[in-house]
Design a protein around this motif. Structure first.
Motif, PDB file in Angstrom:
ATOM      1  N   SER A   1     -11.591  -1.579  -7.048  1.00  0.00           N
ATOM      2  CA  SER A   1     -11.614  -2.153  -5.547  1.00  0.00           C
ATOM      3  C   SER A   1     -11.479  -1.063  -4.746  1.00  0.00           C
ATOM      4  CB  SER A   1     -10.233  -3.234  -5.533  1.00  0.00           C
ATOM      5  OG  SER A   1     -10.193  -3.676  -4.339  1.00  0.00           O
ATOM      6  N   ASP A   2     -12.152  -1.146  -3.587  1.00  0.00           N
ATOM      7  CA  ASP A   2     -12.195  -0.349  -2.246  1.00  0.00           C
ATOM      8  C   ASP A   2     -11.154  -1.038  -1.306  1.00  0.00           C
ATOM      9  OD1 ASP A   2     -13.811  -2.121  -1.438  1.00  0.00           O
ATOM     10  OD2 ASP A   2     -15.396  -0.591  -1.100  1.00  0.00           O
ATOM     11  N   ARG A   3     -10.643  -2.193  -1.490  1.00  0.00           N
ATOM     12  CA  ARG A   3      -9.823  -2.858  -0.724  1.00  0.00           C
ATOM     13  C   ARG A   3      -8.243  -2.886  -0.992  1.00  0.00           C
ATOM     14  NH1 ARG A   3     -10.605  -8.618  -1.396  1.00  0.00           N
ATOM     15  NH2 ARG A   3     -11.390  -8.150  -3.452  1.00  0.00           N
ATOM     16  N   ILE A   4      -7.981  -1.713  -1.664  1.00  0.00           N
ATOM     17  CA  ILE A   4      -6.597  -1.423  -1.978  1.00  0.00           C
ATOM     18  C   ILE A   4      -6.578   0.058  -1.530  1.00  0.00           C
ATOM     19  CG2 ILE A   4      -4.728  -0.794  -3.730  1.00  0.00           C
ATOM     20  CD1 ILE A   4      -6.361  -2.829  -5.627  1.00  0.00           C
ATOM     21  N   ALA A   5      -5.456   0.413  -0.547  1.00  0.00           N
ATOM     22  CA  ALA A   5      -5.095   1.567  -0.344  1.00  0.00           C
ATOM     23  C   ALA A   5      -3.515   1.959  -0.636  1.00  0.00           C
ATOM     24  CB  ALA A   5      -4.937   1.638   1.345  1.00  0.00           C
ATOM     25  N   LEU A   6      -3.560   3.142  -1.435  1.00  0.00           N
ATOM     26  CA  LEU A   6      -2.262   3.448  -1.734  1.00  0.00           C
ATOM     27  C   LEU A   6      -1.594   4.711  -0.928  1.00  0.00           C
ATOM     28  CD1 LEU A   6      -3.043   3.720  -5.750  1.00  0.00           C
ATOM     29  CD2 LEU A   6      -2.042   1.787  -4.354  1.00  0.00           C
ATOM     30  N   PHE A   7      -0.285   4.553  -0.105  1.00  0.00           N
ATOM     31  CA  PHE A   7      -0.040   5.246   0.684  1.00  0.00           C
ATOM     32  C   PHE A   7       1.463   6.102   0.361  1.00  0.00           C
ATOM     33  CE2 PHE A   7       1.565   5.847   5.297  1.00  0.00           C
ATOM     34  CZ  PHE A   7       0.994   7.087   5.515  1.00  0.00           C
ATOM     35  N   ARG A   8       1.481   7.129   0.329  1.00  0.00           N
ATOM     36  CA  ARG A   8       2.730   7.688  -0.321  1.00  0.00           C
ATOM     37  C   ARG A   8       3.117   8.667   0.406  1.00  0.00           C
ATOM     38  NH1 ARG A   8       3.682   9.342  -6.783  1.00  0.00           N
ATOM     39  NH2 ARG A   8       5.791   8.680  -6.913  1.00  0.00           N
ATOM     40  N   PRO A   9       3.603   8.690   1.546  1.00  0.00           N
ATOM     41  CA  PRO A   9       3.906   9.738   2.517  1.00  0.00           C
ATOM     42  C   PRO A   9       5.427  10.578   1.912  1.00  0.00           C
ATOM     43  CG  PRO A   9       4.561   7.837   3.608  1.00  0.00           C
ATOM     44  CD  PRO A   9       3.799   7.389   2.360  1.00  0.00           C
ATOM     45  N   ASP A  10       5.516  11.674   2.438  1.00  0.00           N
ATOM     46  CA  ASP A  10       6.686  12.357   2.139  1.00  0.00           C
ATOM     47  C   ASP A  10       7.743  12.131   3.069  1.00  0.00           C
ATOM     48  OD1 ASP A  10       8.343  14.177   0.603  1.00  0.00           O
ATOM     49  OD2 ASP A  10       7.749  15.890   1.433  1.00  0.00           O
TER      50      ASP A  10
ATOM     51  N   CYS B   1     -11.086   4.412   0.478  1.00  0.00           N
ATOM     52  CA  CYS B   1     -11.873   5.094  -0.343  1.00  0.00           C
ATOM     53  C   CYS B   1     -11.763   6.654  -0.581  1.00  0.00           C
ATOM     54  CB  CYS B   1     -13.406   5.009  -0.125  1.00  0.00           C
ATOM     55  SG  CYS B   1     -14.082   5.887   1.355  1.00  0.00           S
ATOM     56  N   SER B   2     -10.673   7.091   0.199  1.00  0.00           N
ATOM     57  CA  SER B   2     -10.338   8.576   0.222  1.00  0.00           C
ATOM     58  C   SER B   2     -11.361   9.680   0.639  1.00  0.00           C
ATOM     59  CB  SER B   2      -9.885   9.094  -1.176  1.00  0.00           C
ATOM     60  OG  SER B   2      -8.784   8.139  -1.604  1.00  0.00           O
ATOM     61  N   ALA B   3     -12.554   8.998   1.172  1.00  0.00           N
ATOM     62  CA  ALA B   3     -13.491   9.937   1.606  1.00  0.00           C
ATOM     63  C   ALA B   3     -13.233  10.722   2.940  1.00  0.00           C
ATOM     64  CB  ALA B   3     -14.818   9.144   1.855  1.00  0.00           C
ATOM     65  N   ALA B   4     -13.241  11.871   2.854  1.00  0.00           N
ATOM     66  CA  ALA B   4     -13.149  12.871   4.154  1.00  0.00           C
ATOM     67  C   ALA B   4     -14.367  12.883   4.993  1.00  0.00           C
ATOM     68  CB  ALA B   4     -12.619  14.266   3.478  1.00  0.00           C
TER      69      ALA B   4
END
Length: 280
Positions: free
Chosen positions: A77-86, A266-269
């Motif tokens: 799935s490209d509809r899930i974003a995982l965000f883990r900031p410091d 999708c983590s694409a830069a």
């Protein structure tokens, strides 16, 4: 259809800031569930909301992060974003609530998810600690480590946006925000009014509230003797103006609207110009 904002434990789902704040999706115990049940739980959320942003702490068990990445990969799935900031756990809970506030607005899933990186810059968070001997997430000098062994010592620690450690005294201060904020505190074991009276006054906070400390806070700070704090922007119109004032773009890979330099889904830069040929 609003984008779902999820946390990985119930104590990271703060009470609503206002009547428009959407409830958090709590993905509790995903790492303990059989994989098929965990997959089904996340798929149900996607079916209901369309897109999912999971905000989780770096102090969470490693198994939680592994399970989330496994689920995202298996669902393809490209509809899930995982965000883990410091951010420390309380600051992270504040950020998740801000995203829940913004989820009620007319922001696309990509812009909402990207807003997390932007809003972290406006959160000032830290703790009053009884010891920094086991604190490894903020640089601590040898002098502070030595003073940790002196009975009764207390340390003011700013973890974000710029790490700072001071021994608490009559003239102690920490660099604070240059804009109006509210402050949330989560007291652990040692009673102290330094955060709620001294620091809050130095930072000119406009409001002060107390919540129970997140379970992951003791892991993050390396001690159970702490008073965690986070200063933040509480008002939805201000948050919305911050996000919408930033230039938006379109991810060249998945086509979703984003702000910033990396797609959170999708983590694409952005494509590099280094490999492009220049006509001569």
């Amino acid at each position: 259809m609003p984008t779902a904002i999820a946390v990985t434990s119930a104590d990271m789902a703060l009470a609503p800031q206002d009547e428009r704040t959407l409830p958090a999706v709590v993905l509790q115990g995903l790492d303990h569930l059989p994989l098929d049940q965990a997959l089904s739980a996340v798929q149900t959320v996607l079916d209901q909301y369309g897109h999912l942003v999971v905000v989780f702490s770096r102090a969470a068990p490693l198994a939680v992060g592994r399970r989330l990445h496994t689920i995202r990969s298996l669902l393809e799935s490209d509809r899930i974003a995982l965000f883990r900031p410091d951010l420390p756990p309380l600051g992270l809970a504040v950020l998740a609530r801000q995203l829940r506030q913004l989820a009620s607005c007319d922001l696309s899933p990509g812009v909402l998810a990207s807003a997390g990186r932007l809003l972290t810059h406006y959160i000032h968070c830290g703790a009053l600690l009884g010891s920094v001997a086991r604190l490894d997430r903020v640089p601590v000098g040898l002098t502070a480590h030595a003073r940790s062994w002196v009975p009764g010592s207390q340390f003011g620690v700013l973890a974000h946006p710029v790490p700072h450690v001071v021994k608490v005294g009559p003239e102690t201060s920490l660099p604070g925000p240059e804009f109006g904020t509210w402050m949330l505190t989560a007291p652990g074991q040692p009673p102290s009014d330094w955060v709620t009276e001294t620091l809050a006054a130095q930072w000119n906070v406009q409001g002060l509230r107390e919540v129970p400390p997140p379970a992951e806070s003791a892991v993050w700070w390396g001690t159970g003797k702490f008073v965690e704090f986070a200063a933040y922007l509480p008002d939805l119109p201000v948050l919305y103006q911050l996000v919408t004032s930033v230039r938006q773009g379109v991810c060249h890979w998945c086509g979703i609207d984003v702000i910033g330099d990396r797609c959170v889904f999708c983590s694409a830069a952005p494509p590099s110009n280094d490999n492009q040929l220049t006509a001569r």
